[in-house]
Design an enzyme around this catalytic site. Structure first.
Site, PDB file in Angstrom:
ATOM      1  N   THR A 203       0.890  -1.149   0.100  1.00  0.00           N
ATOM      2  CA  THR A 203      -0.124  -0.023   0.033  1.00  0.00           C
ATOM      3  C   THR A 203       0.822   1.183  -0.209  1.00  0.00           C
ATOM      4  O   THR A 203       1.851   1.206   0.331  1.00  0.00           O
ATOM      5  CB  THR A 203      -1.090   0.054   1.185  1.00  0.00           C
ATOM      6  N   ARG A 231     -14.879  -7.024   0.070  1.00  0.00           N
ATOM      7  CA  ARG A 231     -14.048  -6.337   1.330  1.00  0.00           C
ATOM      8  C   ARG A 231     -13.486  -5.195   1.197  1.00  0.00           C
ATOM      9  O   ARG A 231     -12.795  -4.753   0.269  1.00  0.00           O
ATOM     10  CB  ARG A 231     -13.017  -7.518   1.679  1.00  0.00           C
ATOM     11  N   VAL A 232     -13.618  -4.202   2.188  1.00  0.00           N
ATOM     12  CA  VAL A 232     -12.737  -2.910   2.195  1.00  0.00           C
ATOM     13  C   VAL A 232     -11.894  -2.804   3.320  1.00  0.00           C
ATOM     14  O   VAL A 232     -12.348  -3.074   4.246  1.00  0.00           O
ATOM     15  CB  VAL A 232     -13.898  -1.905   2.108  1.00  0.00           C
ATOM     16  N   GLY A 233     -10.713  -2.481   3.152  1.00  0.00           N
ATOM     17  CA  GLY A 233      -9.848  -2.307   4.152  1.00  0.00           C
ATOM     18  C   GLY A 233      -9.836  -0.829   4.938  1.00  0.00           C
ATOM     19  O   GLY A 233     -10.839  -0.234   4.792  1.00  0.00           O
ATOM     20  N   ASP A 234      -8.828  -0.550   5.497  1.00  0.00           N
ATOM     21  CA  ASP A 234      -8.612   0.690   6.403  1.00  0.00           C
ATOM     22  C   ASP A 234      -8.248   1.989   5.227  1.00  0.00           C
ATOM     23  O   ASP A 234      -8.521   3.084   5.726  1.00  0.00           O
ATOM     24  CB  ASP A 234      -7.698   0.736   7.150  1.00  0.00           C
ATOM     25  N   THR A 254      -0.628   1.681   6.790  1.00  0.00           N
ATOM     26  CA  THR A 254      -0.646   0.550   6.243  1.00  0.00           C
ATOM     27  C   THR A 254      -0.497  -0.609   6.857  1.00  0.00           C
ATOM     28  O   THR A 254       0.183  -0.632   8.049  1.00  0.00           O
ATOM     29  CB  THR A 254       0.639   0.613   5.227  1.00  0.00           C
ATOM     30  N   GLY A 255      -1.149  -1.849   6.516  1.00  0.00           N
ATOM     31  CA  GLY A 255      -1.041  -3.118   7.323  1.00  0.00           C
ATOM     32  C   GLY A 255      -2.381  -3.632   7.116  1.00  0.00           C
ATOM     33  O   GLY A 255      -3.201  -3.499   6.232  1.00  0.00           O
ATOM     34  N   GLY A 257      -5.645  -4.174   7.507  1.00  0.00           N
ATOM     35  CA  GLY A 257      -6.885  -3.065   7.615  1.00  0.00           C
ATOM     36  C   GLY A 257      -7.625  -3.143   8.679  1.00  0.00           C
ATOM     37  O   GLY A 257      -8.357  -2.453   9.058  1.00  0.00           O
TER      38      GLY A 257
HETATM   39  N1  ASP Z   1      -4.190  -1.765   4.895  1.00  0.00           N
HETATM   40  C1  ASP Z   1      -4.549  -2.508   3.505  1.00  0.00           C
HETATM   41  C2  ASP Z   1      -5.809  -2.947   3.480  1.00  0.00           C
HETATM   42  O1  ASP Z   1      -5.879  -3.701   4.586  1.00  0.00           O
HETATM   43  C3  ASP Z   1      -3.475  -3.261   3.181  1.00  0.00           C
HETATM   44  C4  ASP Z   1      -1.846  -2.838   3.293  1.00  0.00           C
HETATM   45  O2  ASP Z   1      -1.538  -1.817   3.667  1.00  0.00           O
HETATM   46  O3  ASP Z   1      -0.996  -3.817   2.697  1.00  0.00           O
HETATM   47  O4  ASP Z   1      -6.299  -3.130   2.676  1.00  0.00           O
END
Ligand code: ASP
Length: 364
Positions: A203, A231-234, A254-255, A257
């Site tokens: 990300t 699915r939707v992340g952060d 990032t991480g 989510g």
């Molecule tokens: N945070 C992003 C998500 O969960 C993924 C990522 O940061 O690598 O969609």
């Protein structure tokens, strides 16, 4: 210690800003202005032994180019939002990162892109989720902010809005890369969970302070390999993956989510910084003498290690719940900090005082 610092700062402010102490002057350029930029290209299991020297060098070049593009905007007196967009547009076009071209594959073999952007001046924000044919989702997020009455648009509606604004579209396979397709195949073959931490990185994000004192933040992602069911992340969630408020900070995350959403990571960091400032304002008003100076310093300065401690504590909270990842933070003083609980995070920072660095692993 803080009290002494604030009182000293208040006392000398009436004489000259140059007496304001090291924490105040360290991020100013030769014109006495502050600007600051931090960027990331994802956090995760990024260890030296898993990277060839060519891969290592290629990532550093890409990060440096993106950092330079954003820093050029800020150095010239440009807007924090423009710096954030300049960084992210470049990284979205770079297939090494999980945003735009190079985005991870969904379970069904497609790409669903998420992005958000926020303006610290007035807390205007824009976000898109699950778009499939927009070359630069960060530009679409910015258009949602500036040209719609909404904060977030998703799926086909977001694409329709993009078409009405002549935003560049591409065929969905434009985002394909062999590297990401293999990751999906490996994941399916090993029956890994869609949330497996080892397949989650890349990300991109940027946070900036411009010479006018305005903060901005932006984040763009393909999400997580093998995601499904919409699915939707952060990343497109304002307050989770992205937040900016001139009174406190700008954050991009990032991480994993799901955990960042549950903790409300980006807003939590900014909220704690804001509360610290309010507490110091009360300190400043503690005596009749200080009240005068409080008017000069209605927004008290805080130090880099305090910003770092707040970001670290929030990331510890994420870890406590079982999540991992990282954040970049820029404060109104120009402190640019990183905090992550993974082996590495692709990252970089530049400031008006001459800081200019990119890094990958946790030990550098
Ligand atoms: N945070 C992003 C998500 O969960 C993924 C990522 O940061 O690598 O969609």
């Amino acid at each position: 210690m803080r009290e002494v610092f604030v009182r000293f700062t208040c006392a000398v402010a009436a004489l000259s800003i140059l007496f304001a102490g090291p924490a105040l002057s360290q991020d100013r350029d030769e014109d006495g202005d502050r600007w600051s930029l931090a960027i990331h290209g994802g956090a995760g299991t990024i260890a030296r032994q898993n990277m060839t020297s060519e891969q290592d060098a290629a990532y550093r070049v890409a990060l440096q180019q993106a950092l330079d593009a954003g820093a050029a905007v800020l150095r010239e007196g440009g807007d924090a939002l423009d710096a954030v967009e300049a960084v992210i547009v470049l990284l979205e076009d770079d297939p090494k990162f999980n945003a735009g071209r190079g985005a991870v594959f969904t379970w069904d073999g497609g790409h669903e892109l998420d992005a958000s952007i926020m303006d610290g001046r007035n807390r205007d924000a824009g976000a898109v989720a699950g778009v499939t044919g927009i070359r630069h989702p960060i530009r679409l997020a910015r258009l949602v902010m500036t040209d719609s009455p909404h904060v977030m648009l998703a799926g086909e509606g977001a694409e329709e809005f993009a078409a009405q604004h002549d935003l560049e579209t591409v065929s969905p396979d434009w985002f394909d890369t062999d590297f990401r397709r293999e990751a999906l195949e490996r994941m399916k073959a090993r029956e890994l969970s869609a949330l497996d931490v080892d397949v989650k990185f890349g990300t991109v994000g940027a946070v900036a302070l411009d010479r006018n004192g305005n903060l901005a933040a932006g984040t763009s992602t393909g999400g997580m390999t093998g995601k499904r069911w919409g699915r939707v992340g952060d990343a497109p969630i304002i307050g989770a993956g992205t937040y900016a408020d001139n009174r406190s900070c700008a954050v991009s995350a990032t991480g994993w989510g799901e955990y960042f959403i549950r903790v409300g990571v980006a807003h939590e960091i900014c909220s704690e910084i804001r509360q610290m400032r309010v507490a110091e304002q009360v300190d400043c008003a503690g005596t009749g003498e200080d009240v005068v100076f409080r008017e000069c310093w209605s927004v008290p300065e805080i130090e880099a290690d305090e910003v770092q401690a707040i970001a670290d504590a929030v990331m510890e909270d994420v870890q406590h719940l079982g999540g991992d990842g990282g954040v970049i933070v820029v404060s109104p003083e120009g402190h640019a900090i990183f905090s992550f609980n993974t082996a590495g995070m692709y990252r970089g920072r530049a400031t008006g005082s001459g800081v200019n660095e990119v890094a990958i692993y946790g030990d550098e």
